[in-house]
Scaffold this motif. Structure first.
Motif, PDB file in Angstrom:
ATOM      1  N   ARG A  26       0.820  -1.217   0.000  1.00 54.35           N
ATOM      2  CA  ARG A  26       0.000   0.000   0.000  1.00 54.35           C
ATOM      3  C   ARG A  26       0.855   1.270   0.000  1.00 54.35           C
ATOM      4  NH1 ARG A  26      -5.492  -1.026   0.732  1.00 54.35           N
ATOM      5  NH2 ARG A  26      -5.806   1.205   1.006  1.00 54.35           N
ATOM      6  N   TRP A  27       1.931   1.239  -0.776  1.00 55.61           N
ATOM      7  CA  TRP A  27       2.744   2.434  -0.985  1.00 55.61           C
ATOM      8  C   TRP A  27       2.208   3.196  -2.199  1.00 55.61           C
ATOM      9  CZ3 TRP A  27       6.472   4.550   1.985  1.00 55.61           C
ATOM     10  CH2 TRP A  27       7.020   3.754   2.986  1.00 55.61           C
ATOM     11  N   ILE A  28       2.063   4.512  -2.060  1.00 57.35           N
ATOM     12  CA  ILE A  28       1.623   5.378  -3.146  1.00 57.35           C
ATOM     13  C   ILE A  28       2.792   6.264  -3.562  1.00 57.35           C
ATOM     14  CG2 ILE A  28       0.062   7.242  -3.831  1.00 57.35           C
ATOM     15  CD1 ILE A  28      -1.968   6.197  -1.842  1.00 57.35           C
ATOM     16  N   ASP A  29       3.132   6.205  -4.851  1.00 54.45           N
ATOM     17  CA  ASP A  29       4.212   7.029  -5.385  1.00 54.45           C
ATOM     18  C   ASP A  29       3.649   8.318  -5.987  1.00 54.45           C
ATOM     19  OD1 ASP A  29       6.103   5.107  -4.714  1.00 54.45           O
ATOM     20  OD2 ASP A  29       5.848   4.055  -6.627  1.00 54.45           O
ATOM     21  N   ASP A  30       4.466   9.347  -5.987  1.00 57.57           N
ATOM     22  CA  ASP A  30       4.135  10.607  -6.653  1.00 57.57           C
ATOM     23  C   ASP A  30       2.836  11.224  -6.143  1.00 57.57           C
ATOM     24  OD1 ASP A  30       4.700  12.684  -8.354  1.00 57.57           O
ATOM     25  OD2 ASP A  30       3.690  11.785 -10.074  1.00 57.57           O
ATOM     26  N   TRP A  31       2.752  11.414  -4.861  1.00 58.38           N
ATOM     27  CA  TRP A  31       1.576  12.051  -4.237  1.00 58.38           C
ATOM     28  C   TRP A  31       1.743  13.567  -4.336  1.00 58.38           C
ATOM     29  CZ3 TRP A  31      -3.020  10.398  -2.527  1.00 58.38           C
ATOM     30  CH2 TRP A  31      -3.771  11.225  -1.706  1.00 58.38           C
ATOM     31  N   ARG A  32       0.859  14.232  -5.105  1.00 57.70           N
ATOM     32  CA  ARG A  32       1.015  15.667  -5.380  1.00 57.70           C
ATOM     33  C   ARG A  32      -0.309  16.385  -5.133  1.00 57.70           C
ATOM     34  NH1 ARG A  32       4.048  15.837 -11.131  1.00 57.70           N
ATOM     35  NH2 ARG A  32       4.797  17.842 -10.356  1.00 57.70           N
ATOM     36  N   PRO A  33      -0.673  16.597  -3.866  1.00 63.30           N
ATOM     37  CA  PRO A  33      -1.989  17.160  -3.532  1.00 63.30           C
ATOM     38  C   PRO A  33      -2.174  18.614  -3.931  1.00 63.30           C
ATOM     39  CG  PRO A  33      -0.623  17.008  -1.576  1.00 63.30           C
ATOM     40  CD  PRO A  33       0.133  16.319  -2.668  1.00 63.30           C
ATOM     41  N   GLU A  34      -1.084  19.330  -4.213  1.00 63.55           N
ATOM     42  CA  GLU A  34      -1.232  20.742  -4.578  1.00 63.55           C
ATOM     43  C   GLU A  34      -1.826  20.921  -5.977  1.00 63.55           C
ATOM     44  OE1 GLU A  34      -0.900  23.059  -2.511  1.00 63.55           O
ATOM     45  OE2 GLU A  34       0.188  22.058  -0.884  1.00 63.55           O
ATOM     46  N   TYR A  35      -1.812  19.880  -6.801  1.00 65.16           N
ATOM     47  CA  TYR A  35      -2.400  19.972  -8.141  1.00 65.16           C
ATOM     48  C   TYR A  35      -3.893  19.692  -8.059  1.00 65.16           C
ATOM     49  CZ  TYR A  35       2.259  20.212 -10.104  1.00 65.16           C
ATOM     50  OH  TYR A  35       3.533  20.604 -10.417  1.00 65.16           O
ATOM     51  N   GLU A  36      -4.696  20.647  -8.503  1.00 66.97           N
ATOM     52  CA  GLU A  36      -6.137  20.591  -8.297  1.00 66.97           C
ATOM     53  C   GLU A  36      -6.785  19.376  -8.952  1.00 66.97           C
ATOM     54  OE1 GLU A  36      -8.015  24.221  -9.338  1.00 66.97           O
ATOM     55  OE2 GLU A  36      -6.834  25.442  -7.950  1.00 66.97           O
ATOM     56  N   GLN A  37      -6.361  19.012 -10.181  1.00 65.26           N
ATOM     57  CA  GLN A  37      -6.965  17.870 -10.859  1.00 65.26           C
ATOM     58  C   GLN A  37      -6.694  16.580 -10.091  1.00 65.26           C
ATOM     59  OE1 GLN A  37      -5.565  17.137 -14.837  1.00 65.26           O
ATOM     60  NE2 GLN A  37      -6.933  15.391 -15.157  1.00 65.26           N
ATOM     61  N   PHE A  38      -5.457  16.398  -9.682  1.00 66.26           N
ATOM     62  CA  PHE A  38      -5.103  15.200  -8.919  1.00 66.26           C
ATOM     63  C   PHE A  38      -5.888  15.153  -7.613  1.00 66.26           C
ATOM     64  CE2 PHE A  38      -2.716  13.271  -5.467  1.00 66.26           C
ATOM     65  CZ  PHE A  38      -2.410  12.015  -5.977  1.00 66.26           C
ATOM     66  N   TRP A  39      -5.969  16.282  -6.929  1.00 77.97           N
ATOM     67  CA  TRP A  39      -6.652  16.314  -5.641  1.00 77.97           C
ATOM     68  C   TRP A  39      -8.147  16.025  -5.799  1.00 77.97           C
ATOM     69  CZ3 TRP A  39      -5.681  15.742  -0.800  1.00 77.97           C
ATOM     70  CH2 TRP A  39      -6.630  16.117   0.157  1.00 77.97           C
ATOM     71  N   ALA A  40      -8.775  16.648  -6.786  1.00 82.65           N
ATOM     72  CA  ALA A  40     -10.215  16.501  -6.959  1.00 82.65           C
ATOM     73  C   ALA A  40     -10.596  15.092  -7.404  1.00 82.65           C
ATOM     74  CB  ALA A  40     -10.726  17.525  -7.965  1.00 82.65           C
ATOM     75  N   GLU A  41      -9.821  14.508  -8.303  1.00 82.83           N
ATOM     76  CA  GLU A  41     -10.194  13.227  -8.894  1.00 82.83           C
ATOM     77  C   GLU A  41      -9.682  12.029  -8.098  1.00 82.83           C
ATOM     78  OE1 GLU A  41      -9.075  13.043 -12.981  1.00 82.83           O
ATOM     79  OE2 GLU A  41      -9.967  14.981 -13.484  1.00 82.83           O
ATOM     80  N   THR A  42      -8.568  12.180  -7.419  1.00 79.54           N
ATOM     81  CA  THR A  42      -7.932  11.018  -6.786  1.00 79.54           C
ATOM     82  C   THR A  42      -7.543  11.255  -5.332  1.00 79.54           C
ATOM     83  OG1 THR A  42      -7.012  10.406  -8.935  1.00 79.54           O
ATOM     84  CG2 THR A  42      -6.046   9.357  -6.997  1.00 79.54           C
ATOM     85  N   GLY A  43      -6.915  12.372  -5.057  1.00 75.91           N
ATOM     86  CA  GLY A  43      -6.287  12.566  -3.762  1.00 75.91           C
ATOM     87  C   GLY A  43      -7.241  12.724  -2.599  1.00 75.91           C
TER      88      GLY A  43
END
Length: 530
Positions: A26-43
């Motif tokens: 359960r390791w997640i690579d490349d976690w980038r919550p500051e990007y709005e698309q990533f945060w809204a869709e996945t993070g």
């Protein structure tokens, strides 16, 4: 020079992605919550799930950490005869251990991963709970053994630091305050919950007297078994529902570099006054009420005065609820101003408590072991001496004023907790922004490094601050003062003087002249942390 992210790859060349790169464990690579698309869709959903179970594990840790704060007041009912000094030391030991292990617990998140360490730290809670259950059922257990078991309860105190460090990585800067505020408040409420429900679970009276004491006597081991079972639930929940972040991996030297930052030590000192007071008063309040307002030599004798089990949880509850309020006020008005107001309130509150203590009648010490045995053998024949009954009744009239002022002090500690802790990530974020240009790969890496440093600072500041939770009960049980009431008065004089110093430091560092924190407030960065 090519800049790379902690998970590999050319950071400047890669566009933010909404998909996740997962690995075994359960390791997640490349976690980038500051990007709005990533945060809204996945993070966001993943972060909320981790926050939920982090709150549960931290809440459980706080409960185990403070289990001795209430149970120590019930030990006499199970046949143990300890002096007030011994009891205050017993409730202070977990606070000392909990403070000391917060730094290694914080470092463990960067070393092992947040999910992995949550499982380990939750499993460690089985040691204090099961050993507690064993010892309290044997009246011949030596006091030294109780001290060792109480020390292991400090494992629960370390959970706060690792939990806060972990959640700090999951959320974008604009949401860190709310996320960390919920995480901390949920943990702090563990103190109130254990103090509220333990008397009921073990068969003592509770819930303002609505629940009557069990006719079968006190069974402290029942509470230990309940929390041991919850510790197993926390391990399983972390295994199945939490995640590790590769971005959170860091080395110990990088984390400890925050020790060179002067504001780490300023915040640590102030946190002794806020969180140290919260946890110290929470631990000591049940015993303070019992020693000064309640008399019941053995359970078979109907007690007189104010039953500590009815009110002991209120202080921790008020302080926990006030903590998010302190963060919110710091967002609106600046951390320095709110912290100054919190310490000012604590000065006034402790002075008010000293006034109420001056209105109390000293109560005689508890009977010795031989006398207790005679009372237990024939409880129907026991009568409280007229002097004891008169003193208890007089003190009961003062109790509402004492409790009201004490709850005001708890509210100030909670507000101060929120206003001080909330600005920690903002300090390191401001450092990163001042050192780099906007919208550059250097800025992104600097912000990630600032997040790692702020997570480490959270643990170090929390560790230093929690030492206050050890010093306060020790001061209440000062061995050089034989009368408990006189010791309590002397302790509050010391605390008042300390809060005056904290008030002056807050004014000098945050408000008297330009500083990093004041600049944050002017630029809108104050309150990004807890």
């Amino acid at each position: 020079m090519t800049l790379t992210s902690p998970s590999g790859g050319d950071l400047a060349a890669r566009a933010p992605e909404a998909t996740l790169h997962r690995r075994k464990g359960r390791w997640i690579d490349d976690w980038r919550p500051e990007y709005e698309q990533f945060w809204a869709e996945t993070g966001a959903p993943i972060a909320r799930r981790n926050l939920l179970w982090s709150i549960f594990a931290e809440h459980l840790g706080f409960s185990v950490w403070l289990i001795w704060s209430v149970s120590s007041a019930f030990l006499v009912a199970q046949g143990f005869t300890f002096t007030p000094q011994q009891l205050f030391f017993l409730i202070a030991i977990p606070n000392l251990v909990g403070a000391l292990i917060r730094v290694p617990y914080t470092l463990a998140v960067g070393k092992f991963g947040g999910r992995n360490w949550t499982m380990i730290s939750a499993a460690l809670l089985l040691i204090p709970t099961l050993s507690f259950a064993y010892a309290v059922t044997r009246p011949d257990t030596p006091y030294a053994v109780f001290c060792v078991i109480a020390a292991t309860a400090g494992f629960g105190g370390g959970n706060f630091a690792s939990s806060m460090a972990n959640i700090n990585f999951f959320y974008p800067a604009r949401l860190k305050g709310a996320a960390l505020g919920l995480n901390a408040a949920g943990g702090n409420l563990g103190v109130a919950i254990i103090q509220f429900f333990l008397p009921v679970i073990v068969g003592g009276a509770g819930i303002f007297g609505l629940v009557k004491a069990s006719e079968g006597g006190i069974h402290l081991e029942w509470a230990a078994f309940v929390y041991a079972a919850l510790a197993v639930v926390a391990v399983l929940a972390a295994w199945f529902r939490m995640d590790n972040l590769s971005n959170a991996k860091t080395d110990t030297r990088q984390q400890l570099s925050v020790l060179k930052h002067k504001y780490t030590w300023v915040m640590s000192f102030l946190y002794i006054g806020t969180f140290g007071s919260f946890i110290g008063y929470s631990a000591a309040m049940p015993l303070l009420i019992k020693l000064n307002f309640w008399r019941q030599p053995v359970p078979a004798v109907h007690g007189i005065g104010i039953n500590f089990a009815f009110y002991a949880f209120l202080g921790a509850l008020v302080g926990s609820v006030a903590r998010p309020l302190g963060g919110y006020l710091a967002d609106r008005f600046g951390g320095g101003r709110i912290t100054l107001m919190a310490f000012g309130g604590m000065v006034l509150g402790t002075l008010g408590i000293l006034v109420t203590l001056g209105m109390l009648e000293p109560l005689p010490p508890a009977p010795d072991k031989a006398t207790l045995a005679k009372i237990a053998a024939d409880p129907a024949a026991f009568q409280f001496p007229d002097a004891v009954r008169a003193a208890v009744e007089a003190n009961s009239d003062v109790f509402p004023l004492f409790l009201g002022i004490f709850l005001f002090v708890f509210a100030c500690t909670g507000i101060g907790n929120g206003s001080t802790y909330k600005i920690i990530p903002a300090i390191f974020r401001t450092d990163a922004e001042r050192a780099t240009a906007a919208d550059t790969p250097e800025r992104e890496l600097a912000l990630l490094d600032g997040t790692k440093k702020s997570s480490a600072a959270v643990g170090i500041i929390g560790a230093v601050g929690a030492i206050g939770g050890f010093l306060i009960p020790i001061t209440f049980g000062s061995p050089w003062v034989t009368d408990p009431l006189a010791a309590t008065k002397a302790a509050f004089i010391v605390f008042t003087c300390f809060y005056v110093v904290c008030t002056l430091v807050t004014w000098a560092v945050f408000l008297r002249k330009p500083s990093v924190v004041k600049a944050q407030a002017e630029r809108g960065y104050a309150g990004l942390g807890l």
